[in-house]
Design a protein around this motif. Structure first.
Motif, PDB file in Angstrom:
ATOM      1  N   LEU A  80       6.378  12.260   3.793  1.00  0.00           N
ATOM      2  CA  LEU A  80       7.545  12.611   2.990  1.00  0.00           C
ATOM      3  C   LEU A  80       7.561  14.118   2.790  1.00  0.00           C
ATOM      4  O   LEU A  80       6.536  14.716   2.431  1.00  0.00           O
ATOM      5  CB  LEU A  80       7.506  11.919   1.625  1.00  0.00           C
ATOM      6  CG  LEU A  80       7.542  10.387   1.593  1.00  0.00           C
ATOM      7  CD1 LEU A  80       7.362   9.894   0.157  1.00  0.00           C
ATOM      8  CD2 LEU A  80       8.839   9.861   2.164  1.00  0.00           C
ATOM      9  N   VAL A  81       8.721  14.735   3.014  1.00  0.00           N
ATOM     10  CA  VAL A  81       8.881  16.172   2.800  1.00  0.00           C
ATOM     11  C   VAL A  81      10.176  16.398   2.029  1.00  0.00           C
ATOM     12  O   VAL A  81      11.251  15.962   2.466  1.00  0.00           O
ATOM     13  CB  VAL A  81       8.907  16.957   4.125  1.00  0.00           C
ATOM     14  CG1 VAL A  81       9.111  18.445   3.852  1.00  0.00           C
ATOM     15  CG2 VAL A  81       7.620  16.738   4.908  1.00  0.00           C
ATOM     16  N   TYR A  82      10.063  17.083   0.898  1.00  0.00           N
ATOM     17  CA  TYR A  82      11.225  17.364   0.044  1.00  0.00           C
ATOM     18  C   TYR A  82      11.854  18.686   0.474  1.00  0.00           C
ATOM     19  O   TYR A  82      11.174  19.701   0.619  1.00  0.00           O
ATOM     20  CB  TYR A  82      10.784  17.431  -1.420  1.00  0.00           C
ATOM     21  CG  TYR A  82      11.907  17.372  -2.416  1.00  0.00           C
ATOM     22  CD1 TYR A  82      12.199  16.180  -3.080  1.00  0.00           C
ATOM     23  CD2 TYR A  82      12.675  18.494  -2.718  1.00  0.00           C
ATOM     24  CE1 TYR A  82      13.224  16.119  -4.013  1.00  0.00           C
ATOM     25  CE2 TYR A  82      13.695  18.442  -3.638  1.00  0.00           C
ATOM     26  CZ  TYR A  82      13.968  17.245  -4.279  1.00  0.00           C
ATOM     27  OH  TYR A  82      14.992  17.190  -5.201  1.00  0.00           O
ATOM     28  N   ALA A 117       0.821  -1.205   0.000  1.00  0.00           N
ATOM     29  CA  ALA A 117       0.000   0.000   0.000  1.00  0.00           C
ATOM     30  C   ALA A 117       0.859   1.261   0.000  1.00  0.00           C
ATOM     31  O   ALA A 117       1.899   1.330   0.655  1.00  0.00           O
ATOM     32  CB  ALA A 117      -0.925   0.012   1.214  1.00  0.00           C
ATOM     33  N   ILE A 118       0.389   2.277  -0.745  1.00  0.00           N
ATOM     34  CA  ILE A 118       1.005   3.605  -0.732  1.00  0.00           C
ATOM     35  C   ILE A 118       0.485   4.370   0.479  1.00  0.00           C
ATOM     36  O   ILE A 118      -0.714   4.366   0.764  1.00  0.00           O
ATOM     37  CB  ILE A 118       0.683   4.360  -2.031  1.00  0.00           C
ATOM     38  CG1 ILE A 118       1.279   3.628  -3.238  1.00  0.00           C
ATOM     39  CG2 ILE A 118       1.215   5.790  -1.976  1.00  0.00           C
ATOM     40  CD1 ILE A 118       0.896   4.250  -4.561  1.00  0.00           C
ATOM     41  N   THR A 119       1.385   5.049   1.187  1.00  0.00           N
ATOM     42  CA  THR A 119       0.992   5.787   2.387  1.00  0.00           C
ATOM     43  C   THR A 119       1.235   7.286   2.280  1.00  0.00           C
ATOM     44  O   THR A 119       0.589   8.057   2.992  1.00  0.00           O
ATOM     45  CB  THR A 119       1.747   5.251   3.614  1.00  0.00           C
ATOM     46  OG1 THR A 119       3.160   5.314   3.365  1.00  0.00           O
ATOM     47  CG2 THR A 119       1.356   3.807   3.893  1.00  0.00           C
ATOM     48  N   SER A 120       2.152   7.724   1.419  1.00  0.00           N
ATOM     49  CA  SER A 120       2.442   9.150   1.283  1.00  0.00           C
ATOM     50  C   SER A 120       3.117   9.415  -0.051  1.00  0.00           C
ATOM     51  O   SER A 120       3.777   8.527  -0.616  1.00  0.00           O
ATOM     52  CB  SER A 120       3.330   9.646   2.432  1.00  0.00           C
ATOM     53  OG  SER A 120       4.540   8.921   2.462  1.00  0.00           O
ATOM     54  N   VAL A 121       2.965  10.640  -0.555  1.00  0.00           N
ATOM     55  CA  VAL A 121       3.590  11.057  -1.818  1.00  0.00           C
ATOM     56  C   VAL A 121       4.006  12.517  -1.699  1.00  0.00           C
ATOM     57  O   VAL A 121       3.493  13.261  -0.852  1.00  0.00           O
ATOM     58  CB  VAL A 121       2.639  10.891  -3.024  1.00  0.00           C
ATOM     59  CG1 VAL A 121       2.241   9.446  -3.223  1.00  0.00           C
ATOM     60  CG2 VAL A 121       1.404  11.766  -2.849  1.00  0.00           C
ATOM     61  N   GLY A 160       9.383  10.236   7.504  1.00  0.00           N
ATOM     62  CA  GLY A 160       8.895   9.881   8.829  1.00  0.00           C
ATOM     63  C   GLY A 160       8.205   8.539   8.809  1.00  0.00           C
ATOM     64  O   GLY A 160       7.514   8.202   7.840  1.00  0.00           O
ATOM     65  N   ASP A 161       8.400   7.725   9.841  1.00  0.00           N
ATOM     66  CA  ASP A 161       7.762   6.407   9.892  1.00  0.00           C
ATOM     67  C   ASP A 161       6.849   6.300  11.107  1.00  0.00           C
ATOM     68  O   ASP A 161       6.800   7.189  11.966  1.00  0.00           O
ATOM     69  CB  ASP A 161       8.805   5.286   9.883  1.00  0.00           C
ATOM     70  CG  ASP A 161       9.737   5.320  11.088  1.00  0.00           C
ATOM     71  OD1 ASP A 161       9.384   5.921  12.118  1.00  0.00           O
ATOM     72  OD2 ASP A 161      10.834   4.738  11.011  1.00  0.00           O
TER      73      ASP A 161
END
Length: 297
Positions: free
Chosen positions: A207-209, A158-162, A232-233
């Protein structure tokens, strides 16, 4: 409950010096779906980047991605007793009216999600592009286009963040439930990620770029400038990944190449829709001819 609420970090003077400051929302926008006119179950909300704009995007539990706009016309209402007391302590007027924004009807954008939207972001380079994800796949939608511009193949995990890259318009970062971080480069390949890296042993939550971070070199004499990805997890750990140069240096005319990619994908989806309609019409015509022959017999 189908409401978009904006909060202010300021608090009243009554609670400013206490350990538990009182934060109150300064704007509450009821959101309704255009078809049923009922409250929209919101999971994600993104405010438009341009300051004068009042547009925002929401992802819903039904898998839909929609655009809303709080109306410029406002309705006035009287302050209640609690608000009058707080304004009195702050030295403001206690009598009068306040601005209340009317309900905003959402406009659906094309998407292929079959579950709740878990991530939503607007492109920092092309404001008409909106990136969304459910647990299975990514989807890039474009305002004013009937079909999604890009949909990734469904994945097992599963995708959790983008998040979008802040240096390259065609690069997207994806976090998954098994701790993997994927980097998609749409100009290089669109059927699979460009690279994958195990960032954690637990679920990725955010996720933060970060662009152009100053990193001291190993010799301590120089300072390198790198693009970093903060991960972050679910275990509460922050991981900082340094991205390779190939994914951080802008490709020549990358904006035009991404626009060409979007136009090509839109043309492909429109052609597929037209062929699907043609086949359905031909199949219906064959069924009608078969029925007429059987009736004559």
């Amino acid at each position: 409950d189908g409401q978009a609420i904006l909060w202010s970090t300021e608090c009243s003077t009554k609670h400013r010096d206490t350990d538990d400051p009182l934060l109150t929302p300064f704007l509450t926008i009821p959101l309704v779906t255009p078809m049923s006119m009922v409250s929209a179950p919101i999971t994600k909300l993104v405010i438009s980047n341009p300051a004068p704009s009042t547009d925002f995007f929401v992802g819903m539990e039904t898998g839909h991605v929609s655009r809303g706009c709080w109306d410029k016309a406002v309705v006035t209402a009287k302050f209640n007793e609690e608000q009058q007391e707080l304004r009195k302590l702050d030295g403001e007027k206690t009598k009068g009216t306040k601005k209340v924004y009317a309900a905003s009807t959402l406009e659906s954008l094309p998407s292929t999600h079959h579950g709740p939207v878990v991530a939503l972001e607007r492109s920092p380079f092309l404001s008409e592009l909106v990136l969304s994800a459910d647990g299975a796949s990514l989807c890039i939608s474009m305002e004013g286009v009937a079909n999604p511009v890009f949909t990734s193949p469904p994945g097992i995990v599963a995708i959790t963040s983008v998040c979008f890259s802040l240096t390259r318009p065609a690069v997207v970062c994806v976090g998954r439930a098994n701790g993997q971080v994927e980097i998609w480069d749409l100009l290089d390949r669109s059927h699979e990620p460009f690279m994958s890296h195990p960032a954690s042993v637990t679920r990725i939550t955010d996720l933060v770029y970060h662009r152009r971070v100053r990193v001291p070199a190993q010799d301590g004499r120089r300072v390198n400038v790198r693009d970093m990805l903060a991960v972050g997890d679910s275990g509460g750990t922050l991981h900082v990944l340094e991205l390779p140069r190939s994914l951080t240096h802008l490709v020549q005319q990358e904006h035009k190449l991404l626009i060409s990619f979007c136009k090509r994908e839109v043309a492909r989806s429109e052609y597929a829709d037209s062929r699907r309609k043609h086949r359905c019409a031909a199949r219906a015509e064959e069924e009608e001819e078969r029925s007429s022959r059987e009736a004559q017999l």
